[in-house]
Design a protein around this motif. Structure first.
Motif, mmCIF file in Angstrom:
data_model
loop_
_atom_site.group_PDB
_atom_site.id
_atom_site.type_symbol
_atom_site.label_atom_id
_atom_site.label_comp_id
_atom_site.label_asym_id
_atom_site.label_seq_id
_atom_site.Cartn_x
_atom_site.Cartn_y
_atom_site.Cartn_z
ATOM 1 N N ASP A 148 0.840 -1.197 0.000
ATOM 2 C CA ASP A 148 0.000 0.000 0.000
ATOM 3 C C ASP A 148 0.877 1.251 0.000
ATOM 4 O O ASP A 148 2.072 1.188 0.320
ATOM 5 N N GLY A 149 0.277 2.381 -0.321
ATOM 6 C CA GLY A 149 1.074 3.602 -0.351
ATOM 7 C C GLY A 149 0.236 4.848 -0.317
ATOM 8 O O GLY A 149 -0.945 4.835 0.037
ATOM 9 N N GLN A 150 0.858 5.954 -0.711
ATOM 10 C CA GLN A 150 0.194 7.241 -0.772
ATOM 11 C C GLN A 150 0.777 8.021 -1.944
ATOM 12 O O GLN A 150 1.874 7.722 -2.424
ATOM 13 N N ALA A 151 0.000 9.005 -2.416
ATOM 14 C CA ALA A 151 0.425 9.720 -3.611
ATOM 15 C C ALA A 151 -0.191 11.113 -3.618
ATOM 16 O O ALA A 151 -1.006 11.461 -2.766
ATOM 17 N N ALA A 230 -23.347 14.298 -2.383
ATOM 18 C CA ALA A 230 -22.139 14.830 -1.754
ATOM 19 C C ALA A 230 -22.312 14.868 -0.239
ATOM 20 O O ALA A 230 -23.392 15.150 0.274
ATOM 21 N N CYS A 231 -21.226 14.577 0.471
ATOM 22 C CA CYS A 231 -21.169 14.695 1.925
ATOM 23 C C CYS A 231 -19.920 15.480 2.311
ATOM 24 O O CYS A 231 -18.913 15.463 1.594
ATOM 25 N N GLU A 232 -19.992 16.119 3.443
ATOM 26 C CA GLU A 232 -18.828 16.808 3.969
ATOM 27 C C GLU A 232 -17.823 15.783 4.480
ATOM 28 O O GLU A 232 -18.197 14.817 5.135
ATOM 29 N N HIS A 233 -16.554 15.993 4.146
ATOM 30 C CA HIS A 233 -15.490 15.094 4.585
ATOM 31 C C HIS A 233 -14.407 15.937 5.261
ATOM 32 O O HIS A 233 -13.893 16.885 4.661
ATOM 33 N N PHE A 234 -14.074 15.561 6.497
ATOM 34 C CA PHE A 234 -13.203 16.375 7.329
ATOM 35 C C PHE A 234 -11.819 15.745 7.497
ATOM 36 O O PHE A 234 -11.697 14.519 7.610
ATOM 37 N N TYR A 235 -10.808 16.595 7.515
ATOM 38 C CA TYR A 235 -9.508 16.164 8.015
ATOM 39 C C TYR A 235 -8.753 17.384 8.529
ATOM 40 O O TYR A 235 -9.096 18.530 8.202
ATOM 41 N N ILE A 236 -7.743 17.103 9.351
ATOM 42 C CA ILE A 236 -6.860 18.174 9.809
ATOM 43 C C ILE A 236 -5.433 17.824 9.411
ATOM 44 O O ILE A 236 -5.089 16.649 9.240
ATOM 45 N N VAL A 237 -4.623 18.842 9.256
ATOM 46 C CA VAL A 237 -3.193 18.677 9.020
ATOM 47 C C VAL A 237 -2.472 19.453 10.111
ATOM 48 O O VAL A 237 -2.771 20.628 10.364
ATOM 49 N N SER A 238 -1.523 18.788 10.772
ATOM 50 C CA SER A 238 -0.809 19.418 11.885
ATOM 51 C C SER A 238 0.250 20.402 11.382
ATOM 52 O O SER A 238 0.601 20.427 10.201
ATOM 53 N N GLU A 239 0.754 21.184 12.296
ATOM 54 C CA GLU A 239 1.976 21.938 12.042
ATOM 55 C C GLU A 239 3.127 20.939 11.891
ATOM 56 O O GLU A 239 3.007 19.778 12.289
ATOM 57 N N PRO A 240 4.249 21.342 11.314
ATOM 58 C CA PRO A 240 5.394 20.418 11.231
ATOM 59 C C PRO A 240 5.770 19.877 12.609
ATOM 60 O O PRO A 240 5.755 20.605 13.609
ATOM 61 N N ILE A 241 6.070 18.574 12.647
ATOM 62 C CA ILE A 241 6.427 17.904 13.896
ATOM 63 C C ILE A 241 7.901 17.511 13.816
ATOM 64 O O ILE A 241 8.302 16.769 12.906
ATOM 65 N N ALA A 242 8.675 17.986 14.738
ATOM 66 C CA ALA A 242 10.127 17.745 14.725
ATOM 67 C C ALA A 242 10.415 16.250 14.747
ATOM 68 O O ALA A 242 9.851 15.503 15.554
ATOM 69 N N LEU A 244 9.625 13.971 12.684
ATOM 70 C CA LEU A 244 8.650 13.083 12.041
ATOM 71 C C LEU A 244 9.145 12.712 10.645
ATOM 72 O O LEU A 244 9.378 13.577 9.801
ATOM 73 N N SER A 245 9.302 11.435 10.423
ATOM 74 C CA SER A 245 9.791 10.954 9.128
ATOM 75 C C SER A 245 8.748 10.030 8.515
ATOM 76 O O SER A 245 7.656 9.848 9.056
ATOM 77 N N GLN A 246 9.092 9.430 7.388
ATOM 78 C CA GLN A 246 8.144 8.617 6.637
ATOM 79 C C GLN A 246 7.546 7.514 7.502
ATOM 80 O O GLN A 246 8.246 6.795 8.206
ATOM 81 N N LEU A 247 6.224 7.372 7.439
ATOM 82 C CA LEU A 247 5.485 6.382 8.224
ATOM 83 C C LEU A 247 4.514 5.637 7.316
ATOM 84 O O LEU A 247 4.090 6.164 6.278
ATOM 85 N N TYR A 259 -4.567 8.033 9.483
ATOM 86 C CA TYR A 259 -3.438 8.931 9.697
ATOM 87 C C TYR A 259 -2.462 8.771 8.536
ATOM 88 O O TYR A 259 -2.183 7.656 8.090
ATOM 89 N N LYS A 260 -1.927 9.911 8.090
ATOM 90 C CA LYS A 260 -0.943 9.893 7.007
ATOM 91 C C LYS A 260 0.123 10.947 7.277
ATOM 92 O O LYS A 260 -0.202 12.120 7.487
ATOM 93 N N GLU A 261 1.379 10.508 7.288
ATOM 94 C CA GLU A 261 2.490 11.455 7.391
ATOM 95 C C GLU A 261 2.746 12.033 6.014
ATOM 96 O O GLU A 261 2.762 11.329 5.009
ATOM 97 N N ASP A 262 2.933 13.363 5.963
ATOM 98 C CA ASP A 262 3.199 14.013 4.684
ATOM 99 C C ASP A 262 4.092 15.223 4.920
ATOM 100 O O ASP A 262 3.678 16.197 5.547
ATOM 101 N N ALA A 263 5.336 15.136 4.452
ATOM 102 C CA ALA A 263 6.304 16.240 4.544
ATOM 103 C C ALA A 263 6.483 16.718 5.977
ATOM 104 O O ALA A 263 6.536 17.922 6.247
ATOM 105 N N GLY A 264 6.586 15.762 6.892
ATOM 106 C CA GLY A 264 6.847 16.115 8.283
ATOM 107 C C GLY A 264 5.632 16.594 9.050
ATOM 108 O O GLY A 264 5.751 17.018 10.214
#
Length: 815
Positions: A148-151, A230-242, A244-247, A259-264
């Motif tokens: 599996d992956g992400q893109a 259509a439905c509302e779909h929610f997500y949050i993205v955090s501030e950079p986390i010191a 944090l590497s690929q997960l 949960y998805k790690e993306d660019a820290g």
């Protein structure tokens, strides 16, 4: 001014990832006269804000095949187009917080093994080793899918669009389709208007509706039904986390979260149980890369659980709180294929938050279907013809969409019923069955009695992967059918009247069996495709010299009617859906004749009314048509009654049944009886890619007829020999439960998976059906092997048989 051609082979409506994929794959097949129209900018609807998760395991083998193709495609797109797709094979972990969820994950892991997807089951400690940021409190285990992956969703779409352009497609942004011209069952062209004020018309041979959450609206313009909301779909993205590497991608479905790690940074998304439908009054004309208003109160329960599950989120600030719309369908499966209402309108829409991982495969499959004129393989899970006309109703879609978003992460229990938008289609016996304890399920909108609660028993499902709360009820109903007499409602089954001077010739062209039969004869048959695959599994009853009744499964009535219409040609025959005109009660069991003699003066002896014949009878003070057939393998009749007399006939049978021990039965009991008798279930055991001979249904095909669809493929298979056979399996242990997709092991090696499963209450164990390779082997060699079924990771010994394990000579139903 916008420069568009006045003619095209195909016009694709919608420039999200799916529309771009269809254009890309059509041009790969050599189509150059392709026009894609996007109302705003490419990806500006939902593609741009998708999470970009690329999972490869889906609920069926073919859906998994399409998801795997997507991942393979995205891997090579950058080299082809120069646009980075951002695809990273980081793997994914799904973590369970309950024993039931762990059972589901173990069963999905077994399914992955059957489908050839790499998978590993993980203990809580092993999950912690792979994902150290996770709070393991309450975690019971999980699974690891390394491929599996992400893109990057938007770049995937742009890369596909660039690839299509490079092979000659016209991809035009900022042009809206304003109308679709039609003539009969065909579209003839589309009207368009550009943002620069220009306008025009493109004559075309076909269109593809890839309009995403506008798909319902575009479908109506084209005279087709594309149910989605259509439905509302929610997500949050955090501030950079010191640090944090690929997960890996992490899913905790019991907390509705991914949960998805993306660019820290860490993304947290949710599929909450009670969703918020959006756009009930239409989508604003200006909508482009738009966000919806924040609703922190709605998202807060998900976030609270996530902060506990992923403690680093408590320390990280929120960089983005995102709310964007995505489209969802009534059954959480996307819409693909040729719309049943029109002969040149194709659909690829309603992707239920899995559009990125599905787009590559969906575009590939649809383009091949468009090129060849037939499905490349079984796509029944997503074929748009499964949708019933009423499911385009706006209120229905609004109510159902509240539930379907959350079902993505709900426990996927066997027999799980939808709870919203219920009660739309009711059989004539609905009220009487409810009065007597019926617990209803839903199929194609029909309310159907699945089982009957005992007096004082809770009339609801309590779901489990083991024996559910209705197990003993269904067992008692099963015994009544096997030992006494059972009565169940079959009114929801589709009824298509085919009538006219050329009805016989037409049905002989479409059906594998011989239709030149006497009036009253019932014929079991299949509609075959050119490959000998099974497009429909039906009974056909000759009502008169010029009229036949085709009886189909409830879920495939529209698809089967559409198949007939598309093959009618110029023949003089009329096809009419008469499903709602008659109710049907099945009277089944060794004492069925005793009951029928009590309510009817007609001669119902075997000599007067043999198996496989229909005739009109008197029943009570009314009239009915009695069909001597059985889907449960017992003596019995299916009683067809005009809707106006259904109440009377039910009362007559119920009153007489009191003296004969009649038991009201549900469709769970019917299913368990049919699998003991090894009767095939369309959509599971037999599909368009299952050859009729390999399905063991050669007896229903008469190749001495001069011409019918699939005849040559049947003759070729008889010459070349079978490559696989459909076997029946019985577990040697009484406790494990079978549903479908469990791996089949032959002499210790996985060779296939179960196409269907249910508990055989008479045979005393779970029963399954499944295909096993047999090229160059005799029946004796196939049956001489040792067989096991993988049930959630545990191998259980199974007996295998080519003949039905229950009443192999069919003496009971013919007696």
């Amino acid at each position: 001014m916008t420069d568009l051609p006045t003619q095209a082979r195909v016009v694709i409506v919608g420039g999200g990832v799916v529309g771009c994929s269809v254009a890309y794959h059509l041009t790969k097949l050599g189509w150059t006269d392709v026009v894609l129209l996007e109302r705003k900018a490419l990806t500006s609807g939902t593609t741009w804000h998708a999470a970009g998760l690329i999972g490869q395991l889906r609920a069926s083998a073919n859906m998994t095949r399409l998801a795997r193709y997507s991942a393979e495609l995205y891997t090579g797109l950058e080299a082809e187009t120069g646009i980075a797709t951002g695809f990273r094979q980081v793997g994914s972990i799904s973590a369970a917080l309950t024993g039931e969820r762990l059972e589901e994950l173990k069963r999905s892991a077994a399914m992955a093994r059957a489908f050839g997807v790499p998978v590993e089951e993980l203990s809580p400690a092993e999950i912690g080793d792979r994902y150290s940021h996770l709070n393991l409190d309450g975690v019971t285990g999980g699974v690891w899918l390394p491929t599996d992956g992400q893109a990057d969703p938007a770049n995937i779409a742009l890369a596909l669009a660039k690839g299509a352009r490079g092979r000659g497609a016209k991809v035009q942004e900022r042009v809206k389709v304003t109308g679709i011209a039609r003539a009969g069952r065909r579209v003839t062209g589309v009207d368009w208007r550009g943002e620069d004020g220009s306008a025009g018309h493109i004559a075309c041979e076909m269109i593809v509706n890839c309009a995403g959450m506008w798909g319902h609206e575009v479908g109506r313009m084209a005279g087709t039904n594309v149910p989605l909301h259509a439905c509302e779909h929610f997500y949050i993205v955090s501030e950079p986390i010191a640090g944090l590497s690929q997960l890996p991608v992490l899913r905790v479905p019991d907390e509705c979260a991914y949960y998805k790690e993306d660019a820290g940074k860490m993304m947290l998304g949710a599929f909450e149980p009670n969703a918020k439908p959006w756009g009930m009054d239409g989508i604003p004309a200006s909508f482009e890369f738009d966000q919806l208003p924040e609703d922190f109160d709605h998202f807060e329960p998900i976030l609270e659980a996530a902060v506990s599950r992923m403690p680093m989120l408590a320390e990280a600030g929120i960089h983005t709180f995102f709310n964007g719309p995505e489209s969802f369908t009534p059954d959480d499966a996307y819409h693909l294929g040729l719309a049943p209402e029109m002969d040149n309108v194709w659909v690829a829409a309603g992707f239920n938050s899995i559009g990125i991982q599905s787009a590559g495969g969906a575009g590939h499959a649809l383009s091949q279907w468009m090129e060849d004129g037939e499905k490349p393989f079984d796509l029944g899970d997503v074929d748009v013809s499964r949708m019933q006309p009423f499911q385009g109703n706006r209120r229905y879609l609004f109510e159902r969409s509240k539930e379907t978003l959350g079902l993505l992460y709900a426990d996927h229990y066997p027999y799980r019923q939808k709870t919203t938008a219920r009660g739309v289609r009711r059989t004539p016996f609905h009220a009487q069955l409810l009065e007597r304890g019926a617990v209803m399920g839903e199929t194609a909108g029909w309310e159907r009695a699945n089982w009957y609660a005992a007096p004082g028993q809770e009339r609801d499902y309590r779901y489990s992967w083991g024996r559910q709360n209705w197990f003993d009820n269904a067992a008692a109903e099963h015994r009544a059918i096997r030992q006494g007499v059972g009565l169940y409602d079959m009114s929801s089954f589709g009824k298509l009247r085919v009538e006219g001077p050329e009805a016989e010739a037409f049905l002989n062209h479409v059906c594998g069996a011989e239709m030149s039969v006497p009036v009253g004869r019932i014929v079991y048959t299949q509609f075959l495709n050119a490959r000998g695959g099974i497009e429909a599994d039906v009974t056909v009853t000759r009502l008169s010299e010029t009229a036949y009744l085709v009886v189909t499964p409830a879920a495939t009535r529209l698809a089967d009617e559409t198949w007939l219409r598309r093959h009618l040609g110029g023949r003089q025959a009329v096809i009419t859906d008469v499903t709602a005109g008659e109710g049907v009660l099945a009277v089944m069991g060794p004492k069925a004749r005793d009951l029928m003699r009590t309510v009817s003066p007609d001669d119902l002896s075997n000599e007067a009314h043999a198996f496989g014949w229909a005739r009109e009878i008197e029943i009570g003070m009314g009239l009915a048509r009695a069909h001597r057939v059985s889907y449960v393998g017992e003596l019995g009749w299916e009683i067809y009654v005009s809707a106006d007399m259904c109440g009377h006939v039910f009362e007559v049978l119920s009153e007489a049944g009191a003296d004969h021990g009649v038991t009201l039965c549900g469709l769970h009991a019917m299913d368990s009886c049919r699998i003991e008798k090894a009767f095939r279930h369309f959509g599971h055991d037999i599909t368009c890619e299952d050859h009729v001979l390999e399905a063991g249904l050669g007896f229903a095909v008469k190749t001495d007829k001069p011409e019918f669809i699939g005849r040559d493929a049947v003759l070729r298979k008889r010459e070349t020999g079978l490559e696989r056979r459909l076997l029946q399996f019985r577990l040697t242990e009484p406790e494990p439960m079978l549903y479908h997709n469990e791996p089949v092991l032959r002499d210790g090696e996985i060779v296939g998976y179960l196409s269907s499963g249910a508990y055989g209450h008479h045979l005393g164990a779970a029963i399954g059906m499944g295909y096993v390779p047999c090229k160059g082997e005799s029946v004796e060699q196939v049956l001489a092997s040792s067989y096991e079924i993988d049930v959630a990771g545990t191998r259980v010994q199974a007996e295998a048989s080519l003949r039905p394990m229950y009443d192999p000579k069919s003496e009971r139903m013919r007696g």
